[in-house]
Design an enzyme around this catalytic site. Sequence first.
Site, PDB file in Angstrom:
ATOM      1  N   GLU A 201      37.420  45.371  49.491  1.00  0.00           N
ATOM      2  CA  GLU A 201      38.705  45.992  49.180  1.00  0.00           C
ATOM      3  C   GLU A 201      38.346  47.139  47.801  1.00  0.00           C
ATOM      4  O   GLU A 201      36.961  45.931  47.138  1.00  0.00           O
ATOM      5  CB  GLU A 201      39.289  45.183  48.944  1.00  0.00           C
ATOM      6  CG  GLU A 201      40.991  45.856  49.579  1.00  0.00           C
ATOM      7  CD  GLU A 201      41.916  44.227  49.597  1.00  0.00           C
ATOM      8  OE1 GLU A 201      42.061  44.308  48.300  1.00  0.00           O
ATOM      9  OE2 GLU A 201      42.926  44.549  50.619  1.00  0.00           O
ATOM     10  N   HIS A 209      50.333  40.318  39.531  1.00  0.00           N
ATOM     11  CA  HIS A 209      50.788  39.724  41.030  1.00  0.00           C
ATOM     12  C   HIS A 209      52.301  39.053  41.410  1.00  0.00           C
ATOM     13  O   HIS A 209      52.988  38.605  40.676  1.00  0.00           O
ATOM     14  CB  HIS A 209      49.642  38.416  41.273  1.00  0.00           C
ATOM     15  CG  HIS A 209      50.220  37.638  42.545  1.00  0.00           C
ATOM     16  ND1 HIS A 209      49.888  35.994  42.938  1.00  0.00           N
ATOM     17  CD2 HIS A 209      50.320  37.807  43.739  1.00  0.00           C
ATOM     18  CE1 HIS A 209      49.914  36.179  44.020  1.00  0.00           C
ATOM     19  NE2 HIS A 209      51.137  36.769  44.273  1.00  0.00           N
ATOM     20  N   LYS A 238      49.442  29.008  41.382  1.00  0.00           N
ATOM     21  CA  LYS A 238      49.783  29.488  39.638  1.00  0.00           C
ATOM     22  C   LYS A 238      50.902  28.132  39.220  1.00  0.00           C
ATOM     23  O   LYS A 238      50.778  27.111  39.201  1.00  0.00           O
ATOM     24  CB  LYS A 238      51.314  29.923  40.758  1.00  0.00           C
ATOM     25  CG  LYS A 238      50.981  31.120  42.074  1.00  0.00           C
ATOM     26  CD  LYS A 238      51.810  31.527  42.691  1.00  0.00           C
ATOM     27  CE  LYS A 238      51.813  32.878  43.847  1.00  0.00           C
ATOM     28  NZ  LYS A 238      52.089  32.677  44.842  1.00  0.00           N
ATOM     29  N   GLU A 278      52.918  39.783  49.278  1.00  0.00           N
ATOM     30  CA  GLU A 278      52.143  40.190  48.170  1.00  0.00           C
ATOM     31  C   GLU A 278      51.949  41.263  47.938  1.00  0.00           C
ATOM     32  O   GLU A 278      51.017  41.591  48.760  1.00  0.00           O
ATOM     33  CB  GLU A 278      50.909  38.871  48.056  1.00  0.00           C
ATOM     34  CG  GLU A 278      50.956  37.555  47.746  1.00  0.00           C
ATOM     35  CD  GLU A 278      49.746  36.606  47.931  1.00  0.00           C
ATOM     36  OE1 GLU A 278      48.705  37.592  47.661  1.00  0.00           O
ATOM     37  OE2 GLU A 278      49.610  35.491  48.080  1.00  0.00           O
ATOM     38  N   GLU A 291      48.525  40.757  50.912  1.00  0.00           N
ATOM     39  CA  GLU A 291      48.718  39.782  51.939  1.00  0.00           C
ATOM     40  C   GLU A 291      49.839  39.268  52.743  1.00  0.00           C
ATOM     41  O   GLU A 291      50.861  39.436  51.105  1.00  0.00           O
ATOM     42  CB  GLU A 291      47.312  38.283  51.411  1.00  0.00           C
ATOM     43  CG  GLU A 291      47.882  37.581  50.484  1.00  0.00           C
ATOM     44  CD  GLU A 291      46.191  37.395  50.432  1.00  0.00           C
ATOM     45  OE1 GLU A 291      46.519  35.799  50.460  1.00  0.00           O
ATOM     46  OE2 GLU A 291      45.796  37.358  50.384  1.00  0.00           O
ATOM     47  N   ARG A 295      55.293  31.964  55.207  1.00  0.00           N
ATOM     48  CA  ARG A 295      56.312  30.186  55.388  1.00  0.00           C
ATOM     49  C   ARG A 295      56.448  30.474  53.928  1.00  0.00           C
ATOM     50  O   ARG A 295      56.740  31.167  53.232  1.00  0.00           O
ATOM     51  CB  ARG A 295      54.422  29.119  54.839  1.00  0.00           C
ATOM     52  CG  ARG A 295      54.393  29.470  53.599  1.00  0.00           C
ATOM     53  CD  ARG A 295      53.424  28.673  53.293  1.00  0.00           C
ATOM     54  NE  ARG A 295      52.638  29.287  51.299  1.00  0.00           N
ATOM     55  CZ  ARG A 295      51.478  30.139  51.757  1.00  0.00           C
ATOM     56  NH1 ARG A 295      50.629  30.595  52.504  1.00  0.00           N
ATOM     57  NH2 ARG A 295      51.347  30.278  50.271  1.00  0.00           N
TER      58      ARG A 295
HETATM   59  C1  MV4 Z   1      42.646  41.326  44.443  1.00  0.00           C
HETATM   60  C2  MV4 Z   1      42.956  41.643  43.357  1.00  0.00           C
HETATM   61  C3  MV4 Z   1      42.387  42.878  42.517  1.00  0.00           C
HETATM   62  N1  MV4 Z   1      41.566  43.974  43.164  1.00  0.00           N
HETATM   63  N2  MV4 Z   1      42.281  42.389  45.485  1.00  0.00           N
HETATM   64  C4  MV4 Z   1      43.845  36.657  44.360  1.00  0.00           C
HETATM   65  C5  MV4 Z   1      43.550  35.665  45.338  1.00  0.00           C
HETATM   66  C6  MV4 Z   1      44.319  37.018  46.802  1.00  0.00           C
HETATM   67  N3  MV4 Z   1      45.765  36.344  47.279  1.00  0.00           N
HETATM   68  C7  MV4 Z   1      43.468  38.321  46.375  1.00  0.00           C
HETATM   69  N4  MV4 Z   1      43.435  38.286  44.902  1.00  0.00           N
HETATM   70  C8  MV4 Z   1      43.116  39.446  44.558  1.00  0.00           C
HETATM   71  N5  MV4 Z   1      43.052  39.864  44.999  1.00  0.00           N
HETATM   72  C9  MV4 Z   1      41.597  43.555  44.995  1.00  0.00           C
HETATM   73  N6  MV4 Z   1      41.263  44.102  45.407  1.00  0.00           N
HETATM   74  C10 MV4 Z   1      42.464  40.810  42.272  1.00  0.00           C
HETATM   75  C11 MV4 Z   1      42.884  39.618  43.077  1.00  0.00           C
HETATM   76  C12 MV4 Z   1      43.080  38.232  41.811  1.00  0.00           C
HETATM   77  C13 MV4 Z   1      44.124  37.575  41.487  1.00  0.00           C
HETATM   78  C14 MV4 Z   1      45.432  38.291  42.605  1.00  0.00           C
HETATM   79  C15 MV4 Z   1      46.505  37.468  42.326  1.00  0.00           C
HETATM   80  C16 MV4 Z   1      46.856  35.989  41.847  1.00  0.00           C
HETATM   81  C17 MV4 Z   1      45.946  36.455  41.046  1.00  0.00           C
HETATM   82  C18 MV4 Z   1      44.376  36.345  41.149  1.00  0.00           C
HETATM   83  C19 MV4 Z   1      43.760  36.547  40.205  1.00  0.00           C
HETATM   84  C20 MV4 Z   1      42.191  36.637  40.151  1.00  0.00           C
HETATM   85  C21 MV4 Z   1      42.600  37.613  40.882  1.00  0.00           C
END
Ligand code: MV4
Length: 504
Positions: A201, A209, A238, A278, A291, A295
């Site tokens: 990605e 988020h 979190k 999310e 994603e 749950r």
């Molecule tokens: C990302 C992103 C930036 N760009 N995807 C981290 C856990 C997983 N659920 C997906 N995550 C991320 N995906 C793209 N394309 C940044 C994160 C991410 C993040 C996401 C949500 C909450 C905290 C985070 C901390 C670091 C990176």
Amino acid sequence: MFNKVLIANRGEIAVRIIRACRELGMQTVAVFSEADRQALHVRYADEAYLLGPPPSRESYLLGEKIIDIALKSEAGGIHPGYGFLAERADFAQACLDAGLAFIGPKPSAIAAMGDKAVARSTVRRAGVPVVPGTEGEGSLGDEELLSLAPEIGFPLLIKATAGGGGKGMREVNSLEEMPALLHSARREAEASFGDGNVYLEKLLEGARHIEIQVLADAHGNVIHLGERECSLQRRHQKLLEETPSPFVGDDEELRQSMGALAVRAAQAVGYVNAGTIEFLVDKDKNYYFLEMNTRLQVEHPVTEMVTGVDIVKEQIRIARGRQMRYTQDDIFMNGWAIECRINAEDPYNNFLPSTGRITHSLLPTGPGVRVDTGVYPGFEISPYYDSLISKLIVWGETRAEAILRMRRSLEEYKIAGVRTNIPFHQNLMDSHRFMGGQYDTRFVEKRFSMEAAEEGKTDQSGIAAIIATLVAHQQTQRAAHIIQRGERDTSNWKWLSRWERLQR
Ligand code: MV4
């Protein structure tokens, strides 16, 4: 129709589920490990059965044994809570095969959303925006990924298809460094999930988020309960959640369009029960599906506080085949709610987990305060499970009132015997960026330090050390953590005027 529920979990969430069952007039069955003989969920349930030794693999992850206990105790449904067996499609299927209701989605929906690449392509086909990246569901080889990467562009992320929560994730800044990173991502994914498949990605930098709570019944009704802002986290854990999101704020159009797409994503897999979509939201309010969590989530109470919907009771009604009690038109967000996760860990020592017996505790109460906890004085915090010991949730008419109430509640909260991250939350409540709602997912790790937050505040560490020694001497072998108050706190008057200046 079942009237007895087995709760396949422990801690605060098991207690939360037992409470919902009680209010619905249903009988409850707890299961527990040897470390949890004295736990609150065991005390509160109508019946309780020992699973085995403390490690999860020998207790809370024993799906077959749990199903056996459900059958022997004549429970008709199993609530998995979060973690442990909650997102295991094979466990959900085994429940159904045994004639038990699984209080959660169908195994097919868990499986479809559990494979993150399948989830991406499924929701994309349904018209939900996803971050640009690799398409398709089959496993992709290194050759293919290396040839697709330049089209996606750098920086990009390698993510594990079986992943979620950041495991097996790698940031790639150039094609040259990519082969080595592919190798290590696959190895970590293989070790964590037994599946080394990955996808790509584009990396979205500085995004927030934000997640949407959805509820779906077995009659085709799907609704959303608004968003939760979850950007305040550290190493993918979190620490604080709030709703509304300060970033969405009163942009009702953004809220409803994200909500509608979350509903569409749920419908794309025939989703039933409670789930969470999310999203990553960039500074221009573009949002992308990340994603789906299939749950009940830790942070569900903030949504309950502002919508008035009891999500756990609704989950049980849905699993019993009832219609949801709400349509989308019944859902309004009233006021503001914030949740602080209270963890047994030391914020002054790199958030190192802290174990031991809780000798004393005083819980905050009063208007607009809710504490969901699984511990009490005398209970021993063991190293076998996660460090969450309670959730402090407050409601206020406005965000300012909620923050002031959280400050008040954090001051009231006293726990001795283990160290907690309460001082972290206290410093966070004083931070200007938090007050202004100006934070993204990098805030805690990149822009926040306990030392900087406490600089210039009256140092009472000498007095704290003496008191800690006395307490340690009297009641426990461990030092109590003294939270300094008074002078070092900004007064609420000063705080409010600062707030008002920020809002202008
Ligand atoms: C990302 C992103 C930036 N760009 N995807 C981290 C856990 C997983 N659920 C997906 N995550 C991320 N995906 C793209 N394309 C940044 C994160 C991410 C993040 C996401 C949500 C909450 C905290 C985070 C901390 C670091 C990176």
